[in-house]
Design a protein around this motif. Structure first.
Motif, mmCIF file in Angstrom:
data_model
loop_
_atom_site.group_PDB
_atom_site.id
_atom_site.type_symbol
_atom_site.label_atom_id
_atom_site.label_comp_id
_atom_site.label_asym_id
_atom_site.label_seq_id
_atom_site.Cartn_x
_atom_site.Cartn_y
_atom_site.Cartn_z
ATOM 1 N N ASP A 240 8.873 5.042 1.055
ATOM 2 C CA ASP A 240 8.379 5.150 2.431
ATOM 3 C C ASP A 240 7.199 4.208 2.660
ATOM 4 O O ASP A 240 7.075 3.612 3.738
ATOM 5 N N ILE A 241 6.310 4.101 1.673
ATOM 6 C CA ILE A 241 5.188 3.168 1.793
ATOM 7 C C ILE A 241 5.691 1.742 1.873
ATOM 8 O O ILE A 241 5.228 0.946 2.706
ATOM 9 N N LEU A 242 6.652 1.413 1.039
ATOM 10 C CA LEU A 242 7.184 0.048 0.985
ATOM 11 C C LEU A 242 7.833 -0.370 2.292
ATOM 12 O O LEU A 242 7.775 -1.546 2.669
ATOM 13 N N HIS A 243 8.446 0.569 2.992
ATOM 14 C CA HIS A 243 9.186 0.237 4.212
ATOM 15 C C HIS A 243 8.495 0.717 5.488
ATOM 16 O O HIS A 243 9.108 0.748 6.556
ATOM 17 N N ALA A 244 7.223 1.081 5.381
ATOM 18 C CA ALA A 244 6.470 1.495 6.564
ATOM 19 C C ALA A 244 6.201 0.300 7.475
ATOM 20 O O ALA A 244 6.228 -0.860 7.038
ATOM 21 N N LYS A 245 5.919 0.576 8.759
ATOM 22 C CA LYS A 245 5.620 -0.503 9.704
ATOM 23 C C LYS A 245 4.369 -1.266 9.278
ATOM 24 O O LYS A 245 4.280 -2.478 9.480
ATOM 25 N N ASN A 246 3.413 -0.563 8.725
ATOM 26 C CA ASN A 246 2.174 -1.200 8.236
ATOM 27 C C ASN A 246 2.177 -1.246 6.707
ATOM 28 O O ASN A 246 1.164 -0.964 6.064
ATOM 29 N N LEU B 5 14.103 4.969 -5.346
ATOM 30 C CA LEU B 5 13.521 3.626 -5.431
ATOM 31 C C LEU B 5 14.345 2.789 -6.406
ATOM 32 O O LEU B 5 14.503 3.154 -7.573
ATOM 33 N N THR B 6 14.873 1.667 -5.944
ATOM 34 C CA THR B 6 15.662 0.810 -6.821
ATOM 35 C C THR B 6 14.745 -0.011 -7.722
ATOM 36 O O THR B 6 13.545 -0.140 -7.466
ATOM 37 N N ILE B 7 15.342 -0.591 -8.761
ATOM 38 C CA ILE B 7 14.564 -1.456 -9.645
ATOM 39 C C ILE B 7 13.997 -2.644 -8.883
ATOM 40 O O ILE B 7 12.844 -3.035 -9.079
ATOM 41 N N GLU B 8 14.800 -3.235 -8.005
ATOM 42 C CA GLU B 8 14.319 -4.381 -7.235
ATOM 43 C C GLU B 8 13.149 -3.984 -6.347
ATOM 44 O O GLU B 8 12.193 -4.744 -6.180
ATOM 45 N N GLU B 9 13.190 -2.780 -5.776
ATOM 46 C CA GLU B 9 12.074 -2.309 -4.957
ATOM 47 C C GLU B 9 10.845 -2.035 -5.814
ATOM 48 O O GLU B 9 9.718 -2.314 -5.393
ATOM 49 N N GLN B 10 11.038 -1.504 -6.997
ATOM 50 C CA GLN B 10 9.915 -1.281 -7.907
ATOM 51 C C GLN B 10 9.252 -2.598 -8.263
ATOM 52 O O GLN B 10 8.012 -2.708 -8.281
ATOM 53 N N LYS B 11 10.047 -3.600 -8.563
ATOM 54 C CA LYS B 11 9.505 -4.922 -8.874
ATOM 55 C C LYS B 11 8.738 -5.483 -7.678
ATOM 56 O O LYS B 11 7.622 -6.003 -7.829
ATOM 57 N N HIS B 12 9.335 -5.390 -6.501
ATOM 58 C CA HIS B 12 8.698 -5.941 -5.299
ATOM 59 C C HIS B 12 7.394 -5.220 -4.991
ATOM 60 O O HIS B 12 6.379 -5.853 -4.651
#
Length: 364
Positions: free
Chosen positions: A44-50, A77-84
């Motif tokens: 949710d933090i990763l894809h928040a508007k801010n 959370l996917t591995i790619e999202e964890q890396k990002h």
């Protein structure tokens, strides 16, 4: 010998928290170290508007508190999202622009293949930029390390360390998401380098600030030689190249995000020698650093892992140690995926202050 008091030209002012995470439910783990978010989802933090502001604020929070725990399962959370996410923590908190995620030196080792068979991984996301913690695979990966056949109890003080000190530019943020956990055991402990520094007498602190230590880690070169493959290079920074793995770092450094002084390379398997002192003095100083940890258990936060819980810590200001007790739990499995950002070359700004001095707290 490198100076312990050489701030880089790009040295910046400490970052200030903006309040973008105030809506999240959390508990401070202790007055000194750690925070636990009870229900927050990293996705949710990763894809928040801010998102960038929230991630920057999280990086500041981690840098101030040392380590942050996410108790709610992060299995979405996917591995790619964890890396990002890990990459953004370092990028948005001001690390050198040319740096990124750490590449494990032994990624080419064939024993890395079974390490990547975990619940959230598929063959399409195999990458050199994450590390799977798997006890059995770890034994194979570092099979070239001489075994200790002592009949005495193991010295667990050697477990304390910071990530990637064997690199000229070591780790800033490490993000560990635990996918499989034993019924009990396997906890990870974190200790505040800020607070340990504040508990040393001012005169001795001044002396420690003049010292550097060599962080020689020959295990990587030995493993590559035994396996007949090339060490990965570069590894998250243009400065992290080659197979020497023997940089010198200051014993006390200035944290680039908070501006606070903290103990840096004083304990652990990556610290091989305090420079410019006699052998007995080297041992005396390092024994005292370990004694500081054992004396001051209020400086320690302990993470009891639950399935898909996560911890993110800043290696510039905390030491951590895995508790090696899972072999006592029949059928135990402990598998976690760690991604690590590479920060700046450690430096000490002589004008920086300690955490307690900066916050106006008494030193004792």
């Amino acid at each position: 010998m490198p100076s312990a008091t050489s701030p880089p030209e790009w040295h910046r002012q400490p970052l200030q928290y903006s309040g973008s995470l105030d809506h999240l439910d959390y508990t401070e783990y202790s007055p000194i170290i750690g925070r636990e978010y009870h229900t927050a989802k990293i996705k949710d933090i990763l894809h928040a508007k801010n998102a960038e502001q929230q991630i920057k604020d999280l990086a500041i929070t981690i840098s101030e508190r040392g380590v942050v725990f996410f108790r709610a399962p992060q299995d979405d959370l996917t591995i790619e999202e964890q890396k990002h996410f890990t990459d953004l923590l370092g990028k948005l908190s001001g690390r050198p622009e040319e740096n990124g995620l750490h590449v494990h030196p032994l990624f080419r080792d064939e024993n890395n293949i079974p390490m990547a068979r975990t619940g959230r991984l598929t063959s399409t996301c195999m990458s050199s930029k994450f590390y799977v913690l798997n006890t059995e695979a770890h034994k194979k990966l570092f099979k070239s390390i001489p075994k200790n056949h002592s009949t005495e109890p193991k010295d667990l003080a050697r477990e304390w360390h910071s990530d990637c000190l064997f690199e000229p530019c070591p780790a800033d943020f490490s993000f560990l998401l635990m996918e499989e956990t034993p019924k009990h055991g396997g906890d990870t402990l974190f200790c505040s380098g800020y607070e340990l520094y504040d508990r040393i007498s001012p005169s001795f602190r001044s002396y420690l600030e003049t010292l550097t230590a060599t962080c020689h880690q020959p295990a990587f070169k030995n493993a590559s030689t035994a396996g007949g493959y090339e060490i990965m290079s570069p590894r998250g920074s243009p400065l992290n190249i080659g197979d020497d793995f023997a940089p010198s770092h200051p014993l006390v450094r200035t944290h680039p995000v908070t501006g606070w002084k903290t103990l840096c390379v004083v304990v652990g398997i990556h610290v091989s020698r305090i420079n410019d002192v006699y052998d007995y003095e080297d041992k005396m100083i390092r024994d005292y650093m370990i004694r500081l940890i054992t004396w001051n258990h209020d400086c320690i936060a302990r993470m009891h892992w639950t399935k898909y819980s996560a911890a993110i810590w800043n290696n510039a200001c905390v030491f951590h140690a895995a508790t090696p007790d899972t072999q006592l739990v029949p059928g135990s499995v402990r598998i976690g995926v760690r991604t690590t950002s590479i920060g700046e070359k450690p430096y000490l700004d002589p004008n920086s202050k300690s955490r307690r001095e900066s916050l106006g707290m008494p030193l004792i």
